[in-house]
Design a protein around this motif. Structure first.
Motif, PDB file in Angstrom:
ATOM      1  N   UNK A   1     -23.829  -7.649   2.026  1.00  0.00           N
ATOM      2  CA  UNK A   1     -24.635  -8.703   2.765  1.00  0.00           C
ATOM      3  C   UNK A   1     -25.892  -8.387   2.672  1.00  0.00           C
ATOM      4  N   UNK A   2     -26.540  -7.079   2.446  1.00  0.00           N
ATOM      5  CA  UNK A   2     -27.692  -6.536   2.529  1.00  0.00           C
ATOM      6  C   UNK A   2     -28.345  -6.402   1.075  1.00  0.00           C
ATOM      7  N   UNK A   3     -29.681  -6.698   0.785  1.00  0.00           N
ATOM      8  CA  UNK A   3     -30.491  -6.426  -0.087  1.00  0.00           C
ATOM      9  C   UNK A   3     -31.548  -5.492   0.726  1.00  0.00           C
ATOM     10  N   UNK A   4     -32.412  -5.001  -0.533  1.00  0.00           N
ATOM     11  CA  UNK A   4     -33.700  -4.297  -0.205  1.00  0.00           C
ATOM     12  C   UNK A   4     -34.548  -4.855   1.102  1.00  0.00           C
ATOM     13  N   UNK A   5     -34.510  -6.063   1.243  1.00  0.00           N
ATOM     14  CA  UNK A   5     -35.420  -6.880   1.973  1.00  0.00           C
ATOM     15  C   UNK A   5     -34.680  -7.134   3.469  1.00  0.00           C
ATOM     16  N   UNK A   6     -33.380  -6.647   3.422  1.00  0.00           N
ATOM     17  CA  UNK A   6     -32.706  -7.043   4.743  1.00  0.00           C
ATOM     18  C   UNK A   6     -31.513  -7.668   4.396  1.00  0.00           C
ATOM     19  N   UNK A   7     -30.914  -8.613   5.386  1.00  0.00           N
ATOM     20  CA  UNK A   7     -29.807  -9.288   5.250  1.00  0.00           C
ATOM     21  C   UNK A   7     -30.091 -10.525   4.051  1.00  0.00           C
ATOM     22  N   UNK A   8     -29.039 -10.609   3.230  1.00  0.00           N
ATOM     23  CA  UNK A   8     -29.325 -11.827   2.191  1.00  0.00           C
ATOM     24  C   UNK A   8     -28.978 -13.351   3.023  1.00  0.00           C
ATOM     25  N   UNK A   9     -29.604 -14.127   2.474  1.00  0.00           N
ATOM     26  CA  UNK A   9     -29.622 -15.595   3.137  1.00  0.00           C
ATOM     27  C   UNK A   9     -28.840 -16.479   2.349  1.00  0.00           C
ATOM     28  N   UNK A  10     -28.290 -16.184   1.108  1.00  0.00           N
ATOM     29  CA  UNK A  10     -27.536 -17.050   0.422  1.00  0.00           C
ATOM     30  C   UNK A  10     -26.371 -16.547  -0.064  1.00  0.00           C
ATOM     31  N   UNK A  11     -25.367 -17.229  -0.215  1.00  0.00           N
ATOM     32  CA  UNK A  11     -23.981 -17.026  -0.789  1.00  0.00           C
ATOM     33  C   UNK A  11     -24.261 -16.284  -2.113  1.00  0.00           C
ATOM     34  N   UNK A  12     -23.362 -15.547  -2.726  1.00  0.00           N
ATOM     35  CA  UNK A  12     -23.206 -14.952  -3.837  1.00  0.00           C
ATOM     36  C   UNK A  12     -22.722 -15.585  -4.826  1.00  0.00           C
ATOM     37  N   UNK A  13     -22.248 -16.846  -4.488  1.00  0.00           N
ATOM     38  CA  UNK A  13     -21.471 -17.746  -5.635  1.00  0.00           C
ATOM     39  C   UNK A  13     -21.884 -19.361  -5.094  1.00  0.00           C
ATOM     40  N   UNK A  14     -21.752 -19.988  -5.930  1.00  0.00           N
ATOM     41  CA  UNK A  14     -22.334 -21.384  -5.638  1.00  0.00           C
ATOM     42  C   UNK A  14     -21.387 -22.090  -4.406  1.00  0.00           C
ATOM     43  N   UNK A  15     -21.841 -22.816  -3.443  1.00  0.00           N
ATOM     44  CA  UNK A  15     -21.376 -23.456  -2.453  1.00  0.00           C
ATOM     45  C   UNK A  15     -20.616 -24.733  -3.019  1.00  0.00           C
ATOM     46  N   UNK A  16     -19.411 -24.799  -2.743  1.00  0.00           N
ATOM     47  CA  UNK A  16     -18.895 -25.883  -3.116  1.00  0.00           C
ATOM     48  C   UNK A  16     -17.914 -26.541  -2.028  1.00  0.00           C
ATOM     49  N   UNK A  17     -17.269 -27.700  -2.106  1.00  0.00           N
ATOM     50  CA  UNK A  17     -16.473 -28.100  -0.959  1.00  0.00           C
ATOM     51  C   UNK A  17     -15.065 -27.019  -0.859  1.00  0.00           C
ATOM     52  N   UNK A  18     -14.519 -26.703  -2.187  1.00  0.00           N
ATOM     53  CA  UNK A  18     -13.570 -25.714  -2.036  1.00  0.00           C
ATOM     54  C   UNK A  18     -13.674 -24.466  -1.261  1.00  0.00           C
ATOM     55  N   UNK A  19     -14.828 -23.845  -1.408  1.00  0.00           N
ATOM     56  CA  UNK A  19     -15.612 -22.690  -0.775  1.00  0.00           C
ATOM     57  C   UNK A  19     -15.527 -22.931   0.732  1.00  0.00           C
ATOM     58  N   UNK A  20     -15.869 -24.093   1.415  1.00  0.00           N
ATOM     59  CA  UNK A  20     -15.928 -24.415   2.682  1.00  0.00           C
ATOM     60  C   UNK A  20     -14.404 -24.464   3.203  1.00  0.00           C
ATOM     61  N   UNK A  21     -13.637 -25.153   2.412  1.00  0.00           N
ATOM     62  CA  UNK A  21     -12.321 -25.360   2.783  1.00  0.00           C
ATOM     63  C   UNK A  21     -11.566 -24.110   2.897  1.00  0.00           C
TER      64      UNK A  21
END
Lengths: 207, 216
Positions: free
Chosen positions: A68-88
């Motif tokens: 969940x971290x990169x060189x600039x600190x915590x990453x702010x985006x999901x590493x994969x596309x956000x879909x309704x299935x992901x939220x479910x």
């Protein structure tokens, strides 16, 4: 005559000895998961991986996905596309692994907290609402304060899905009319389901 | 020549011929009953455990999902017995002085496994996989019964082959929607057979009764 007797005796001995080697097929010479082992000192048939083992496809080259971290600190985006299935998926996993303490809406009054566990902060606090997704992934992975890490119970992609669902929960408690698509705003004026309307609500909760 | 037996013995011979048939039938039926009894299958017999763990309390009263502890039930053959760490997730703060939980704490301190008594043990020549059953809509409670109402855990079903085959021959009687698999209180609706046939189409459930489905 004597030779025949010797042969008969031999067959008898081999048969009896072979009978001694009886093995029941319901207990094959292999270990079941979690079976007790007499071979290993700690008695466990299920072994830990040797330190440094990398299974095929699990090199974890992209650290951001697994920390969940990169060189600039915590990453702010999901590493994969956000879909309704992901939220479910995140919703379902949150209810399984997080709701015992954080409760199903994230206010931190889950059943285990009611039983005496130190209450977690509400996920709807201003401070937590501003933190990037990677922060929540990191806390789920490594734990925070009295919260244990959940990496052994929840795989990475599920932890990301839960992080996405936490964001959805946070937005749900701070939604404005502007968040509703204009076409659906008419529905806002309809009476809420379960609102007192004289109609008896069908009970379906656990009693 | 005088007759050896008196006429009245005819009755004895008739009764004993019929009686032999009756005796064999009764003995066969009796053996079949014994073989299906809890004495043989151990169904319904709560097992003693090193710790008096109660599913009724954890899954029933507290409402913890089965998968919180049995994490691999959707992905692998084994449902997964939780490591001591999972117990300590909560019991690091709850019931910390309880003597009942001392074996859990000892296991955690010394990194030794808790030796639970196995409740469900299929013969090794049967290959059973939890994940496929869960994916096809077989509820936990369908095989395991209301575990959320058991204090000490017992095996609800006989686990005998005729029991497996009952469902493998007629899945429509037992399957439920995937979303309800982990709902222990789910009851089949009045139109279960219609629902079951519909789910068999949706989930592509076959009537798997070949020997090699389970024995390979």
């Amino acid at each position: 005559m004597r030779a025949v007797l010797v042969r008969v005796a031999l067959v008898g001995v081999v048969t009896l000895a072979g009978g001694g080697c009886r093995r029941d097929m319901q207990d094959a010479p292999r270990y079941d998961p979690y079976e007790v082992s007499t071979f290993f000192k700690d008695g466990r048939a299920s072994r830990h991986l040797v330190a440094g083992t990398v299974a095929r496809g699990q090199l974890h080259e992209d650290a951001a996905i697994y920390t969940g971290k990169s060189a600039d600190g915590f990453v702010s985006a999901l590493p994969f596309p956000l879909t309704h299935a992901v939220l479910d998926r995140g919703h379902e996993r949150y209810d399984i692994y997080c709701s015992p303490c954080h409760d199903r809406v994230g206010t931190g009054a889950g059943m285990i907290v009611q039983r005496g566990y130190k209450p977690p902060p509400s996920l709807h606090e201003e401070r937590l609402r501003k933190l990037p997704l990677g922060y929540f992934f990191d806390v789920m992975t490594n734990g925070f304060g009295v919260m244990p890490g959940y990496a052994p119970q929840v795989p990475e992609d599920d932890r990301w899905a839960i992080a996405a669902y936490i964001r959805a929960l946070q937005r749900s408690q701070h939604a404005s009319v502007d968040d509703v698509p204009p076409a659906d705003r008419g529905a806002l004026d309809a009476p809420a389901p379960g609102a007192p309307s004289g109609v008896k609500e069908a009970g379906h909760g656990a009693s | 020549m005088p007759q050896v037996f008196h006429r009245s013995t005819n009755t004895f011979s008739r009764v004993s011929i019929f009686g032999a048939l009756f005796f064999i039938a009764a003995a066969t039926y009796g053996l079949a009953l014994i073989n299906r009894s809890a004495y043989v299958t151990q169904a319904g017999v709560a097992r003693a455990q090193p710790i008096q763990f109660s599913h009724r309390h954890h899954a029933g009263e507290l409402g913890i999902d089965c998968r919180y502890c049995h994490t691999s039930v959707e992905r692998t053959a084994s449902a997964g017995v939780p490591p001591t760490q999972t117990c300590m997730n909560c019991h690091a703060q709850i019931w910390v002085d309880s003597p009942v939980l001392e074996p859990v704490r000892a296991s955690y301190r010394t990194d030794t496994s808790i030796r639970w008594t196995r409740v469900h043990d299929l013969p090794d020549y049967v290959y059973f996989d939890h994940s496929i059953h869960v994916q096809k809509g077989v509820g936990c409670a369908t095989c395991h019964g209301r575990v959320d109402q058991m204090n000490l855990t017992w095996q609800e079903s006989s686990l005998q082959m005729e029991w497996c085959l009952d469902c493998h021959r007629n899945p429509e009687r037992y399957v439920r929607p995937r979303a309800e698999v982990f709902d222990m209180a789910w009851e089949p609706p009045a139109n279960q057979l219609d629902l079951g046939r519909e789910l068999m189409r949706t989930y592509k459930i076959q009537r798997l009764t070949d020997c090699y489905t389970c024995h390979r």
